[in-house]
Design a protein around this motif. Structure first.
Motif, PDB file in Angstrom:
ATOM      1  N   ASP A   1      40.813  43.857  36.172  1.00  0.00           N
ATOM      2  CA  ASP A   1      40.212  44.384  37.395  1.00  0.00           C
ATOM      3  C   ASP A   1      40.284  43.405  38.554  1.00  0.00           C
ATOM      4  O   ASP A   1      40.161  43.804  39.721  1.00  0.00           O
ATOM      5  CB  ASP A   1      38.770  44.817  37.128  1.00  0.00           C
TER       6      ASP A   1
ATOM      7  N   GLU B   1      41.554  45.276  41.845  1.00  0.00           N
ATOM      8  CA  GLU B   1      40.788  45.348  43.091  1.00  0.00           C
ATOM      9  C   GLU B   1      41.684  45.134  44.301  1.00  0.00           C
ATOM     10  O   GLU B   1      41.486  45.756  45.345  1.00  0.00           O
ATOM     11  CB  GLU B   1      39.641  44.345  43.084  1.00  0.00           C
TER      12      GLU B   1
ATOM     13  N   ALA C   1      42.246  48.141  46.978  1.00  0.00           N
ATOM     14  CA  ALA C   1      41.804  47.946  48.358  1.00  0.00           C
ATOM     15  C   ALA C   1      42.943  48.062  49.349  1.00  0.00           C
ATOM     16  O   ALA C   1      42.785  48.674  50.421  1.00  0.00           O
ATOM     17  CB  ALA C   1      41.133  46.575  48.488  1.00  0.00           C
TER      18      ALA C   1
ATOM     19  N   GLU D   1      36.581  49.265  41.215  1.00  0.00           N
ATOM     20  CA  GLU D   1      37.406  48.164  40.731  1.00  0.00           C
ATOM     21  C   GLU D   1      36.947  46.825  41.319  1.00  0.00           C
ATOM     22  O   GLU D   1      36.997  45.790  40.642  1.00  0.00           O
ATOM     23  CB  GLU D   1      38.874  48.411  41.081  1.00  0.00           C
ATOM     24  N   MET D   2      36.480  46.851  42.553  1.00  0.00           N
ATOM     25  CA  MET D   2      36.099  45.613  43.235  1.00  0.00           C
ATOM     26  C   MET D   2      34.758  45.066  42.753  1.00  0.00           C
ATOM     27  O   MET D   2      34.403  43.936  43.057  1.00  0.00           O
ATOM     28  CB  MET D   2      36.077  45.842  44.747  1.00  0.00           C
ATOM     29  N   THR D   3      34.016  45.860  42.015  1.00  0.00           N
ATOM     30  CA  THR D   3      32.721  45.410  41.486  1.00  0.00           C
ATOM     31  C   THR D   3      32.756  45.328  39.967  1.00  0.00           C
ATOM     32  O   THR D   3      31.724  45.441  39.299  1.00  0.00           O
ATOM     33  CB  THR D   3      31.592  46.367  41.917  1.00  0.00           C
ATOM     34  N   SER D   4      33.916  45.116  39.392  1.00  0.00           N
ATOM     35  CA  SER D   4      34.069  45.187  37.940  1.00  0.00           C
ATOM     36  C   SER D   4      34.289  43.835  37.283  1.00  0.00           C
ATOM     37  O   SER D   4      33.712  43.555  36.226  1.00  0.00           O
ATOM     38  CB  SER D   4      35.236  46.123  37.587  1.00  0.00           C
ATOM     39  N   SER D   5      35.111  42.991  37.846  1.00  0.00           N
ATOM     40  CA  SER D   5      35.566  41.784  37.153  1.00  0.00           C
ATOM     41  C   SER D   5      34.419  40.841  36.782  1.00  0.00           C
ATOM     42  O   SER D   5      34.226  40.488  35.615  1.00  0.00           O
ATOM     43  CB  SER D   5      36.595  41.049  38.009  1.00  0.00           C
TER      44      SER D   5
END
Length: 346
Positions: free
Chosen positions: A285, A289, A293, A251-255
């Motif tokens: 996302d 994220e 997290a 999720e943290m590398t999606s937006s």
């Protein structure tokens, strides 16, 4: 053992890539009982790199497929066949061992919500993997964009499903956080907004087949390995920390990448039917994220400090293997060749 082609029903979902995947495919699509132990061991002996071994990764993919219920021709009655489960466990053991050796172990933070969240954001920020999204935004051709969709179809036509297996294994805040994320992934009660369905519409808009599994024969082992890693983390209760960490990094590398993907597809002339999926993830996302997290991974580490190392491992594994997929694709494109397997039809 000599590799002997076995007779299959006509409705098999893909072609085998060696003796092991041939035997697994036969076991899953026929009434025959196939002893797989020897074939598994021989495949492992022959294997040079399990992450890129076509035969082993396809075999694992097929052994996981019944849990998704999404490939035609597989006998549902064989889902819990003891011989198939033993084969899967043996392959998983070696797959996990190699993954743990390939993934640089992150420094472990204190097992508190804030410390884990900060460590995850730092891990993602420090990632130096190749940027497939920047290439697609600026340079990719129409043919390469379609290849991108083919690679992505292996997971994204079943988006969120591997992570959903974690729901019954969590409690309290982590469980509520995961359900909140997954509810968005499944459209918030609107079938037409299920993310896998929006992606299927994009695949059709790109002129491709949106049938799940249509391109299994076309993708390389490393693409299958990325999906198999999620399946292994999600299906094994002992790896609950790893699937949570994987989702957090995912999720943290999606937006930002999804914004670039959307921009690249617009550059190539695609319309909203194709870009909608990527535009949807830019905003969604960015929210996910933070939840993943803090309320999911951070809260789980706070609740279960014994899972901290696996949470961080799962996040690092996501970055490492997805980076390997991106590197494979970009290496091929930069030398002017296809990133798909030889003979792949588009």
């Amino acid at each position: 053992m000599t590799y002997i082609a076995l007779a299959h029903p006509t409705s098999v979902p893909c072609s085998p890539r060696g003796a092991l995947s041939e035997s697994v495919l036969h076991a899953l699509t026929s009434d025959a009982r196939t002893a797989l132990g020897e074939v598994v061991e021989e495949a492992l002996v022959r294997c040079g790199d399990i992450l890129r071994d076509d035969d082993i990764q396809l075999a694992l993919f097929l052994l996981y497929a019944s849990a998704y219920g999404s490939l035609p021709g597989l006998d549902a009655g064989r889902e819990w066949d003891p011989d198939l489960i033993r084969a899967r466990q043996r392959l998983e053991g070696e797959f996990e061992r190699v993954l743990r050796a390939a993934v640089a172990p992150p420094e472990l933070p204190e097992p508190t919500e804030d410390a884990v969240a900060r460590a995850l954001f730092a891990l993602v920020a420090d990632d130096t993997g190749p940027s497939l999204s920047r290439y697609l935004a600026r340079k990719a051709t129409l043919e390469q964009a379609r290849e991108f969709f083919i690679h992505r179809s292996i997971y994204t036509l079943r988006e969120a499903d591997p992570h959903s297996w974690a729901i019954p294994r969590l409690t309290g805040r982590p469980k509520a956080a995961l359900v909140e994320i997954q509810a968005d992934e499944y459209g918030g009660g609107r079938p037409e907004r299920v993310h896998a369905e929006i992606f299927a519409k994009a695949v059709r808009g790109a002129g491709l087949d949106d049938t799940y599994g249509a391109y299994i024969d076309d993708v390389p082992a490393i693409t299958l390995a990325s999906h198999n890693m999620m399946s292994m983390f999600g299906l094994n209760r002992r790896l609950i920390g790893a699937i949570v960490g994987h989702l957090a990094a995912f999720e943290m590398t999606s937006s930002i990448p999804n914004k670039l993907y959307g921009d690249g597809l617009r550059r190539l002339g695609f319309g909203e039917d194709v870009t909608d999926y990527f535009d949807e993830h830019v905003e969604a996302d960015a929210v996910h994220e933070q939840i993943a997290a803090r309320d999911l991974a951070g809260a789980l580490a706070d609740e279960r400090p014994d899972l901290l190392a696996d949470i961080m491992f799962g996040a690092a594994a996501c970055l490492t293997i997805d980076g390997a997929v991106g590197e494979h694709i970009l290496t091929a494109w930069r030398r002017g060749t296809s990133s798909l397997r030889e003979g792949a039809a588009q």
